[in-house]
Scaffold this motif. Structure first.
Motif, short mmCIF file in Angstrom:
data_model
loop_
_atom_site.label_atom_id
_atom_site.label_comp_id
_atom_site.label_asym_id
_atom_site.label_seq_id
_atom_site.Cartn_x
_atom_site.Cartn_y
_atom_site.Cartn_z
N ASP A 262 -54.34 82.98 -44.95
CA ASP A 262 -55.23 83.91 -46.74
C ASP A 262 -53.79 84.06 -47.26
N GLY A 263 -52.71 84.47 -46.52
CA GLY A 263 -51.82 85.60 -47.05
C GLY A 263 -51.59 86.32 -47.15
N GLY A 264 -51.91 86.59 -46.00
CA GLY A 264 -52.22 87.81 -45.85
C GLY A 264 -51.01 88.68 -45.59
N VAL A 265 -49.59 88.49 -45.22
CA VAL A 265 -48.24 88.83 -44.91
C VAL A 265 -47.71 88.50 -46.43
N THR A 266 -46.63 88.80 -46.57
CA THR A 266 -45.99 88.54 -48.14
C THR A 266 -44.74 88.54 -47.24
N HIS A 267 -44.29 89.03 -46.29
CA HIS A 267 -42.86 88.70 -45.86
C HIS A 267 -42.39 87.90 -44.28
N LEU A 268 -41.97 87.13 -44.61
CA LEU A 268 -41.86 86.34 -42.90
C LEU A 268 -41.60 87.47 -41.94
N ASP A 269 -40.77 88.36 -42.00
CA ASP A 269 -40.07 89.71 -40.98
C ASP A 269 -41.55 90.04 -40.66
N PHE A 270 -42.40 89.82 -40.95
CA PHE A 270 -43.44 90.87 -40.25
C PHE A 270 -44.36 90.30 -40.67
N ALA A 271 -44.50 88.77 -40.43
CA ALA A 271 -45.23 87.79 -39.63
C ALA A 271 -45.92 88.06 -37.75
N PRO A 272 -45.23 88.29 -37.00
CA PRO A 272 -45.03 87.83 -35.87
C PRO A 272 -45.86 89.24 -35.61
N ILE A 273 -46.00 90.48 -36.85
CA ILE A 273 -46.59 91.35 -36.33
C ILE A 273 -48.02 91.32 -36.17
N LEU A 274 -49.05 90.74 -37.03
CA LEU A 274 -50.25 90.36 -36.60
C LEU A 274 -50.82 89.28 -35.75
N ALA A 275 -49.36 88.68 -35.54
CA ALA A 275 -49.98 87.64 -34.01
C ALA A 275 -49.80 88.51 -32.26
N PHE A 276 -48.87 89.46 -32.45
CA PHE A 276 -48.80 90.56 -31.45
C PHE A 276 -50.44 91.59 -31.53
N GLU A 277 -50.46 91.96 -32.35
CA GLU A 277 -51.57 93.39 -32.33
C GLU A 277 -52.61 92.18 -33.01
N SER A 278 -53.26 91.08 -32.54
CA SER A 278 -54.64 90.51 -33.09
C SER A 278 -55.46 90.56 -31.64
N PRO B 43 -43.59 84.98 -22.84
CA PRO B 43 -46.03 85.66 -22.02
C PRO B 43 -45.51 87.00 -22.61
N SER B 44 -44.94 87.76 -21.55
CA SER B 44 -44.87 89.11 -21.38
C SER B 44 -45.27 89.91 -22.84
N LEU B 45 -44.98 89.46 -23.77
CA LEU B 45 -45.04 90.18 -25.51
C LEU B 45 -46.66 89.90 -25.60
N SER B 46 -47.68 89.04 -24.93
CA SER B 46 -48.48 89.36 -25.06
C SER B 46 -49.33 90.73 -23.97
N ARG B 47 -50.59 91.15 -23.86
CA ARG B 47 -50.62 91.98 -23.13
C ARG B 47 -50.90 91.81 -21.42
N ASP B 48 -51.16 90.51 -21.75
CA ASP B 48 -52.03 90.46 -20.10
C ASP B 48 -50.31 89.99 -19.38
N GLY B 49 -49.67 89.49 -20.11
CA GLY B 49 -48.56 88.06 -19.67
C GLY B 49 -49.14 86.41 -20.20
N SER B 50 -49.93 86.49 -20.24
CA SER B 50 -50.88 85.43 -19.96
C SER B 50 -50.12 83.95 -21.61
N VAL B 51 -49.72 84.90 -23.08
CA VAL B 51 -49.88 83.72 -23.87
C VAL B 51 -47.75 83.84 -24.61
N SER B 52 -47.55 82.95 -25.42
CA SER B 52 -46.35 83.19 -26.21
C SER B 52 -46.73 83.31 -27.57
N CYS B 53 -45.63 83.25 -28.00
CA CYS B 53 -45.67 82.74 -29.73
C CYS B 53 -45.81 80.93 -29.52
N SER B 54 -45.26 80.59 -28.62
CA SER B 54 -45.21 79.09 -28.65
C SER B 54 -46.52 78.12 -27.89
#
Length: 323
Positions: free
Chosen positions: A98-114, A42-53
């Motif tokens: 919506d298929g907005g990411v075309t490679h799995l490697d880049f998918a986490p960036i959207l979650a991090f920056e959303s 969860p430290s990879l979120s702005r306030d340390g409250s959420v993770s990918c999981s």
């Protein structure tokens, strides 16, 4: 204890070839475990409250639950779409509804920056990992690098996610030759499924990876695929989800409209109405295409439950671990 060969990616015999670029990022035990640690951190979120999981729960096939019908993030912010399950990602070409990411490697960036999810720039994600007391040594061990960089952060997460292979349900055992794996009602449901549903949900992935408007929005407020392509013909089209593990991934549809499988089938037989870009496989000539009696719906539901991979949703390889 997991064996060393548990960290090698293997294609199920009845699956298509993977689309993921393993030549650039072969799975290793160290890389997988590092990706797992990042996924649960969860430290990879702005306030340390959420993770990918937080939105991708293993017991729900790495989907969310009815507690959070839509993706959520820092400060209890809520998104507008249901968090999809994560499995068999190595066989997909595009990601998200919506298929907005075309490679799995880049998918986490959207979650991090959303801003409604982790709300942290990817640059700061990498910075926090560099400043962590343990991660730099783990990256060096996994990838042989002296300094943590963004591409290797993404490679580690992908190594964890591509190993989420779900291919050992009752259905899988049946198609591989165990003819006792499914009972008569389930087999009847399979026959009905192949007649009415397989046009979009093709075996063995149980999705054709296309984008369709199935009429689930009564009024179109989410443009879906059109947001990505800017093509009007893509309005309200969303990626056809896999039906594997569907028993444990409620709520259903991108807008979390349905709680039960019966509600989903009732929608296709009685709830679809004409609208822009409605898919002809579900509505044509002024009426729904699919017609099912009550007992046929029950048979299809019985079959859909054979797609639950209990070994996958309880596999200790994917548990949060400190190793």
């Amino acid at each position: 204890m997991p064996r060393e060969d548990n960290y090698r990616f293997e294609v199920p015999a009845h699956f298509p070839d993977p689309t993921y670029t393993f030549r650039n990022n072969e799975v290793t035990e160290d890389g997988f475990k590092l990706g797992r640690a990042l996924f649960f951190d969860p430290s990879l979120s702005r306030d340390g409250s959420v993770s990918c999981s937080s939105c991708h729960v293993q017991t729900h096939a790495f989907a969310d639950t009815w507690l959070h019908p839509f993706s959520f993030g820092v400060e209890d912010r809520e998104g507008k779409r249901n968090a999809p399950p994560l499995f068999n990602l190595a066989f997909h070409r595009e990601f998200f509804w919506d298929g907005g990411v075309t490679h799995l490697d880049f998918a986490p960036i959207l979650a991090f920056e959303s801003e409604v999810e982790m709300d942290l720039s990817f640059e700061e994600v990498v910075g926090r990992i560099r400043r962590n007391s343990e991660y730099p040594d783990r990256f060096k061990k996994a990838f042989g690098i002296e300094e943590v960089t963004g591409p290797f952060v993404l490679h580690a997460l992908s190594q964890f996610m591509v190993m989420m292979v779900s291919a050992d349900s009752k259905y899988d055992r049946y198609v591989k030759g165990d003819k006792q794996a499914m009972n008569s009602q389930e087999l009847h449901g399979l026959t009905l499924f192949r007649r009415h549903c397989e046009g979009c949900h093709q075996e063995p992935l149980f999705t054709d990876l296309s984008y369709r408007n199935n009429g689930v929005q009564r009024v179109i407020i989410d443009l879906g695929r059109e947001t990505v392509t800017e093509v009007p013909q893509d309005r309200a089209r969303f990626k056809v989800p896999s039906l594997r593990n569907i028993e444990v991934t409620s709520p259903y549809m991108h807008n979390a409209r349905f709680e039960t499988l019966r509600q989903v089938l009732d929608h296709y037989t009685d709830g679809v109405s004409d609208q822009v870009n409605i898919d002809p496989s579900v509505f044509v000539d002024g009426k729904p295409v699919i017609s099912l009696a009550a007992d046929e719906k029950e048979a299809i539901i019985a079959f859909l439950k054979t797609l639950t991979d209990h070994g996958f949703i309880s596999n200790p390889l994917f548990f949060n671990s400190n190793d």
